[in-house]
Write a protein that holds these residues in place. Structure first.
Motif, PDB file in Angstrom:
ATOM      1  N   PHE A  17       0.852  -1.081   0.101  1.00  0.00           N
ATOM      2  CA  PHE A  17      -0.005  -0.075   0.033  1.00  0.00           C
ATOM      3  C   PHE A  17       0.978   1.253   0.222  1.00  0.00           C
ATOM      4  O   PHE A  17       0.566   2.150  -0.720  1.00  0.00           O
ATOM      5  CB  PHE A  17      -1.065  -0.132   1.367  1.00  0.00           C
ATOM      6  N   LEU A  58       1.239   4.336  -2.655  1.00  0.00           N
ATOM      7  CA  LEU A  58       0.557   5.409  -1.981  1.00  0.00           C
ATOM      8  C   LEU A  58       1.726   6.714  -2.202  1.00  0.00           C
ATOM      9  O   LEU A  58       1.366   7.778  -2.901  1.00  0.00           O
ATOM     10  CB  LEU A  58       0.238   5.436  -0.692  1.00  0.00           C
ATOM     11  N   THR A  90      -2.237  -4.854  -2.501  1.00  0.00           N
ATOM     12  CA  THR A  90      -2.540  -3.398  -1.927  1.00  0.00           C
ATOM     13  C   THR A  90      -1.680  -2.541  -2.671  1.00  0.00           C
ATOM     14  O   THR A  90      -1.935  -1.284  -2.393  1.00  0.00           O
ATOM     15  CB  THR A  90      -1.896  -3.599  -0.575  1.00  0.00           C
ATOM     16  N   LEU A 102      -4.078  -0.702  -4.799  1.00  0.00           N
ATOM     17  CA  LEU A 102      -5.251   0.211  -3.970  1.00  0.00           C
ATOM     18  C   LEU A 102      -4.351   1.395  -3.593  1.00  0.00           C
ATOM     19  O   LEU A 102      -5.157   2.551  -3.477  1.00  0.00           O
ATOM     20  CB  LEU A 102      -5.460  -0.710  -2.700  1.00  0.00           C
ATOM     21  N   GLY A 103      -3.041   1.381  -3.247  1.00  0.00           N
ATOM     22  CA  GLY A 103      -2.401   2.543  -2.816  1.00  0.00           C
ATOM     23  C   GLY A 103      -2.363   3.525  -3.863  1.00  0.00           C
ATOM     24  O   GLY A 103      -2.436   4.783  -3.688  1.00  0.00           O
ATOM     25  N   SER A 158      -4.575   3.790  -6.235  1.00  0.00           N
ATOM     26  CA  SER A 158      -5.989   4.537  -6.265  1.00  0.00           C
ATOM     27  C   SER A 158      -6.278   5.538  -5.305  1.00  0.00           C
ATOM     28  O   SER A 158      -6.893   6.725  -5.766  1.00  0.00           O
ATOM     29  CB  SER A 158      -6.981   3.504  -6.142  1.00  0.00           C
ATOM     30  N   VAL A 159      -5.684   5.421  -4.135  1.00  0.00           N
ATOM     31  CA  VAL A 159      -6.086   6.246  -2.989  1.00  0.00           C
ATOM     32  C   VAL A 159      -5.160   7.476  -3.097  1.00  0.00           C
ATOM     33  O   VAL A 159      -5.794   8.684  -2.977  1.00  0.00           O
ATOM     34  CB  VAL A 159      -5.530   5.511  -1.497  1.00  0.00           C
ATOM     35  N   ARG A 183      -6.846  10.040  -5.350  1.00  0.00           N
ATOM     36  CA  ARG A 183      -8.257  10.531  -4.799  1.00  0.00           C
ATOM     37  C   ARG A 183      -8.243  11.337  -3.748  1.00  0.00           C
ATOM     38  O   ARG A 183      -9.231  12.176  -3.661  1.00  0.00           O
ATOM     39  CB  ARG A 183      -9.076   9.187  -4.772  1.00  0.00           C
ATOM     40  N   VAL A 184      -7.369  10.983  -2.879  1.00  0.00           N
ATOM     41  CA  VAL A 184      -7.190  11.794  -1.494  1.00  0.00           C
ATOM     42  C   VAL A 184      -6.258  12.394  -0.975  1.00  0.00           C
ATOM     43  O   VAL A 184      -4.993  12.187  -1.797  1.00  0.00           O
ATOM     44  CB  VAL A 184      -7.939  10.878  -0.195  1.00  0.00           C
ATOM     45  N   VAL A 229      -2.935  12.828   1.433  1.00  0.00           N
ATOM     46  CA  VAL A 229      -2.402  11.508   2.060  1.00  0.00           C
ATOM     47  C   VAL A 229      -1.442  11.915   3.320  1.00  0.00           C
ATOM     48  O   VAL A 229      -0.716  11.138   3.747  1.00  0.00           O
ATOM     49  CB  VAL A 229      -1.550  10.925   1.150  1.00  0.00           C
ATOM     50  N   VAL A 253      -1.854   9.642   6.139  1.00  0.00           N
ATOM     51  CA  VAL A 253      -1.159   8.384   5.997  1.00  0.00           C
ATOM     52  C   VAL A 253       0.200   8.655   6.152  1.00  0.00           C
ATOM     53  O   VAL A 253       1.040   7.749   6.777  1.00  0.00           O
ATOM     54  CB  VAL A 253      -1.452   7.691   4.485  1.00  0.00           C
TER      55      VAL A 253
END
Length: 270
Positions: free
Chosen positions: A14, A18, A233, A236-237, A239-240, A243-244, A246, A249
């Motif tokens: 992730f 990210l 993951t 997924l990282g 994608s995040v 979108r957002v 961080v 995180v």
């Protein structure tokens, strides 16, 4: 133990997706402490950790790079140029430094501990930057990109990481890539860096007294428990990341990295 490895792999993957650091800053310490608990000591412990960590990082970064390609967040010229320079450095440092008897677990823990502290500082001070994916303002000078890649390759070979902790800030600061493109380009360069690193440590470890299932200094079985969840993951990282914000995180990971760094440095200097 298997459950903890799976969780660590998921977290590392992730993180790779990210922020573009490859995930080796998690894979390396986890593998080191796992092998140490299993009774493996130098001269095998350190290079085995390095080679196996690079395999995990390769898997996570390859997955992340596919997602970054889909998002259009890769500057291919920069990624391939930096990755090529880094790959050469990985071979040289792996051959002449990281597999030498004096480069033992204390030296490894010291370097990785300091690297983690650098990551902590970066996580605490880094800003997300512009959301644009435009590279119109990029500076693609061969010297700057090559020097960035060489530095990343040295860090990769010595600490078993992909080198993203060097690549991302320099891609953003020196090459002037937008932060999201810097992250995606770093992830892509790391695929090349770690692929060469895995082959290098596999070859250098031939004939050594390594655990069953290892190919040279690359423990395929042990790395799989980290790499398999990381592949999932990492996407997924990515994608995040697109979108957002961080910030939360980054702060959470900084706290984790600080604890691991403290333990590594305590062991190395104690």
């Amino acid at each position: 133990m298997l459950f903890l490895l799976l969780v660590a792999g998921a977290i590392g993957g992730f993180l790779a997706g990210l922020v573009g650091v490859g995930g080796g800053v998690i894979f390396g310490p986890v593998l080191f402490f796992t092998y140490q608990a299993a009774g493996i000591e130098d001269p095998v412990l350190t290079p085995l950790t390095l080679g196996s960590s690079l395999l995990c990082t390769f898997a996570a970064s390859a997955s992340g790079a596919l997602a970054q390609r889909k998002a259009g967040a890769i500057d291919w010229r920069t990624a391939l140029t930096a990755g090529g320079f880094a790959a050469v450095m990985v071979v040289l440092v792996g051959r002449f430094v990281a597999t030498q008897p004096w480069y033992d677990k204390d030296a490894f823990q010291l370097i990785l501990g300091v690297l983690l502290l650098v990551v902590v500082v970066r996580m605490l001070t880094s800003r997300s930057g512009a959301d644009t994916l435009s590279t119109d303002g990029a500076r693609r000078g061969l010297f700057g990109i090559g020097a960035t890649g060489a530095a990343a390759g040295m860090v990769s070979a010595l600490a078993g990481v992909g080198g993203g902790v060097v690549l991302v800030p320099l891609f953003a600061g020196v090459v002037k890539l937008p932060i999201k493109v810097a992250s995606g380009t770093s992830t892509t360069a790391i695929v090349l860096i770690t692929a060469v690193g895995v082959v290098t440590y596999a070859v250098l470890g031939q004939g050594s007294d390594v655990p069953a299932g290892a190919l040279g200094y690359v423990d395929w079985r042990g790395a799989a428990a980290l790499a398999i969840p990381a592949v999932v993951t990492a996407r997924l990282g990515v994608s995040v990341a697109h979108r957002v914000r961080v910030r939360v995180v980054r702060l959470s990971f900084a706290a984790f990295a600080a604890v691991v760094a403290a333990r590594l440095l305590w062991n190395a200097l104690g």
